[in-house]
Scaffold this motif. Structure first.
Motif, PDB file in Angstrom:
ATOM      1  N   TRP A   1      20.560  43.660  42.106  1.00 16.46           N
ATOM      2  CA  TRP A   1      19.229  43.076  41.942  1.00 16.46           C
ATOM      3  C   TRP A   1      18.281  43.495  43.063  1.00 16.46           C
ATOM      4  O   TRP A   1      17.069  43.386  42.918  1.00 16.46           O
ATOM      5  CB  TRP A   1      19.316  41.555  41.890  1.00 16.46           C
ATOM      6  CG  TRP A   1      19.823  41.042  40.582  1.00 16.46           C
ATOM      7  CD1 TRP A   1      21.098  40.658  40.290  1.00 16.46           C
ATOM      8  CD2 TRP A   1      19.078  40.886  39.380  1.00 16.46           C
ATOM      9  NE1 TRP A   1      21.184  40.264  38.978  1.00 16.46           N
ATOM     10  CE2 TRP A   1      19.961  40.393  38.397  1.00 16.46           C
ATOM     11  CE3 TRP A   1      17.747  41.116  39.032  1.00 16.46           C
ATOM     12  CZ2 TRP A   1      19.551  40.118  37.095  1.00 16.46           C
ATOM     13  CZ3 TRP A   1      17.329  40.839  37.730  1.00 16.46           C
ATOM     14  CH2 TRP A   1      18.229  40.349  36.781  1.00 16.46           C
TER      15      TRP A   1
ATOM     16  N   ASN B   1      20.829  35.584  46.890  1.00 13.44           N
ATOM     17  CA  ASN B   1      19.902  35.940  45.810  1.00 13.44           C
ATOM     18  C   ASN B   1      18.717  36.770  46.286  1.00 13.44           C
ATOM     19  O   ASN B   1      18.158  37.555  45.523  1.00 13.44           O
ATOM     20  CB  ASN B   1      19.406  34.676  45.104  1.00 13.44           C
ATOM     21  CG  ASN B   1      18.861  33.633  46.069  1.00 13.44           C
ATOM     22  OD1 ASN B   1      19.375  33.456  47.171  1.00 13.44           O
ATOM     23  ND2 ASN B   1      17.829  32.926  45.660  1.00 13.44           N
TER      24      ASN B   1
ATOM     25  N   SER C   1      12.437  39.802  41.784  1.00  7.71           N
ATOM     26  CA  SER C   1      12.850  39.591  40.388  1.00  7.71           C
ATOM     27  C   SER C   1      12.889  38.125  39.993  1.00  7.71           C
ATOM     28  O   SER C   1      13.610  37.740  39.069  1.00  7.71           O
ATOM     29  CB  SER C   1      14.224  40.238  40.125  1.00  7.71           C
ATOM     30  OG  SER C   1      14.157  41.637  40.274  1.00  7.71           O
TER      31      SER C   1
ATOM     32  N   LEU D   1      14.170  35.632  41.511  1.00 10.46           N
ATOM     33  CA  LEU D   1      15.480  35.008  41.740  1.00 10.46           C
ATOM     34  C   LEU D   1      15.475  33.909  42.799  1.00 10.46           C
ATOM     35  O   LEU D   1      16.476  33.219  42.970  1.00 10.46           O
ATOM     36  CB  LEU D   1      16.497  36.088  42.144  1.00 10.46           C
ATOM     37  CG  LEU D   1      16.951  37.010  41.018  1.00 10.46           C
ATOM     38  CD1 LEU D   1      17.675  38.225  41.581  1.00 10.46           C
ATOM     39  CD2 LEU D   1      17.853  36.258  40.051  1.00 10.46           C
TER      40      LEU D   1
ATOM     41  N   LYS E   1      17.390  45.622  35.514  1.00  6.80           N
ATOM     42  CA  LYS E   1      18.188  44.441  35.186  1.00  6.80           C
ATOM     43  C   LYS E   1      17.294  43.301  34.694  1.00  6.80           C
ATOM     44  O   LYS E   1      17.656  42.567  33.774  1.00  6.80           O
ATOM     45  CB  LYS E   1      18.997  43.995  36.417  1.00  6.80           C
ATOM     46  CG  LYS E   1      20.124  44.937  36.775  1.00  6.80           C
ATOM     47  CD  LYS E   1      20.796  44.561  38.082  1.00  6.80           C
ATOM     48  CE  LYS E   1      21.646  43.319  37.982  1.00  6.80           C
ATOM     49  NZ  LYS E   1      22.868  43.547  37.184  1.00  6.80           N
ATOM     50  N   TYR E   2      16.115  43.156  35.298  1.00  3.56           N
ATOM     51  CA  TYR E   2      15.177  42.126  34.846  1.00  3.56           C
ATOM     52  C   TYR E   2      14.674  42.452  33.440  1.00  3.56           C
ATOM     53  O   TYR E   2      14.589  41.566  32.577  1.00  3.56           O
ATOM     54  CB  TYR E   2      14.010  42.026  35.825  1.00  3.56           C
ATOM     55  CG  TYR E   2      13.085  40.856  35.540  1.00  3.56           C
ATOM     56  CD1 TYR E   2      13.234  39.649  36.212  1.00  3.56           C
ATOM     57  CD2 TYR E   2      12.065  40.958  34.598  1.00  3.56           C
ATOM     58  CE1 TYR E   2      12.386  38.571  35.949  1.00  3.56           C
ATOM     59  CE2 TYR E   2      11.223  39.893  34.322  1.00  3.56           C
ATOM     60  CZ  TYR E   2      11.385  38.703  35.006  1.00  3.56           C
ATOM     61  OH  TYR E   2      10.557  37.630  34.740  1.00  3.56           O
TER      62      TYR E   2
END
Length: 329
Positions: free
Chosen positions: A37, A85, A197, A199, A225-226
């Motif tokens: 991420w 995160n 993102s 998170l 990934k998002y």
């Protein structure tokens, strides 16, 4: 050991140009390989933000001036169980433990070990006697600060029941709009929503706007990934027949609850500021910060500043230094 102000201001100097040389860029790349991420740009942003907002000597001096009882008369071994995160999201707790005069036992998240080892290594270069060491979570501790999701929080409560513990679970953030926001403020709101993102617990995931106002969210570029999460969420909402606004790489759903999907942004309309204030008071235990210029709030942040907390923006509104200096800790 060096004076803590000297130690951490020296660290700030070393981190201010992170990403500007080959060695630090390699660290950022390794961090991204360990956590899919992370992006190099956001790793550099996180490190530089720490340097700018937390590790400048004048800011450290003003912060610590409010705690005349520190450093602690009896140093303790304080275990810090970190989340992963956001790049270096656990560093603030390490900073608090050391400036409070305690010894910090660091248990980094597997998702953010590269950066934490890098920063601790710099601290040791500045002062080999810095009271920071890594552990696997099994080393004896006299107090603990632990951050994780709600399930992890329940485990923390059971595992560390016998020692003083400052435990944090899952929280989310909101924005309250007036409908008169400038383009600069809307750009800041986009960062508050999508930085890292989305998170972080300080990322906005629910937006209040007055009745009749247009929902204006400017979608930035997002990582793969998002975008995959967005495609899945959009397909599921279509299958369920749920109405939504397609923002291009996220969806906006009208509701007064926090969304469940990462790429889903909730929005709700209100008639009066008092109505929103009542909702915020009712959901206070779920909130991390409130981005607004419309109403006062103890954890208010300016547009574009949600992911740039200051030294006094304590997570979960728990004053970590006061906790570390309290009798019995």
């Amino acid at each position: 050991m060096k004076d803590t102000l000297d130690l951490f201001s020296a660290l700030g100097d070393r981190l201010k140009d992170f990403g500007g040389d080959a060695a630090s860029r390699q660290v950022a790349e390794r961090a991204c390989r360990a956590n899919g991420w992370f992006t190099p740009a956001e790793v550099c942003r996180a490190v530089r933000t720490l340097s700018r907002d937390m590790l400048q000597r004048p800011k450290l001096e003003r912060w610590l001036a409010a705690y005349p009882a520190l450093p602690a008369a009896r140093p303790l071994d304080v275990l810090v169980v970190m989340a992963g995160n956001i790049p270096l999201v656990g560093f603030f707790d390490l900073l608090c433990v050391v400036v409070a005069g305690h010894r910090c036992l660091v248990k980094p998240s597997a998702k953010d070990t590269v950066l934490m080892e890098y920063v601790v290594g710099l601290l040791r270069e500045i002062d080999p006697a810095v009271p920071v060491s890594f552990c696997d979570g099994t080393a004896p501790a006299e107090a603990v600060i632990a951050t994780g999701g709600d399930n992890a929080n329940r485990c923390f409560r059971a595992r560390y029941a016998g020692i003083p513990a400052l435990l944090r679970g899952h929280r989310q953030s909101v924005a309250v709009l007036s409908g008169r926001e400038t383009e600069a403020q809307l750009a800041g709101l986009a960062d508050d929503i999508w930085a890292y993102s989305g998170l972080g617990c300080r990322n906005v995931s629910l937006v209040f706007l007055p009745e009749g106002a247009e929902l204006r969210l400017r979608m930035p570029a997002v990582q793969a990934k998002y975008r995959n999460n967005y495609l899945q969420t959009r397909a599921l909402l279509r299958m369920q027949g749920c109405p939504f606004v397609d923002l291009g790489a996220a969806v906006a759903v009208e509701q007064r609850e926090f969304p469940r999907a990462l790429s889903e942004i909730a929005y709700a309309r209100y008639r009066s500021a008092d109505e929103v204030a009542a909702w915020l008071a009712e959901h206070d235990a779920e909130l991390q910060c409130v981005v607004t210029e419309t109403l006062p709030h103890t954890r208010r942040a300016d547009f574009g500043r949600a992911q740039s907390p200051s030294l006094t923006d304590y997570p979960d509104n728990r004053d970590v230094l006061a906790w570390l200096s309290a009798p019995g800790v």
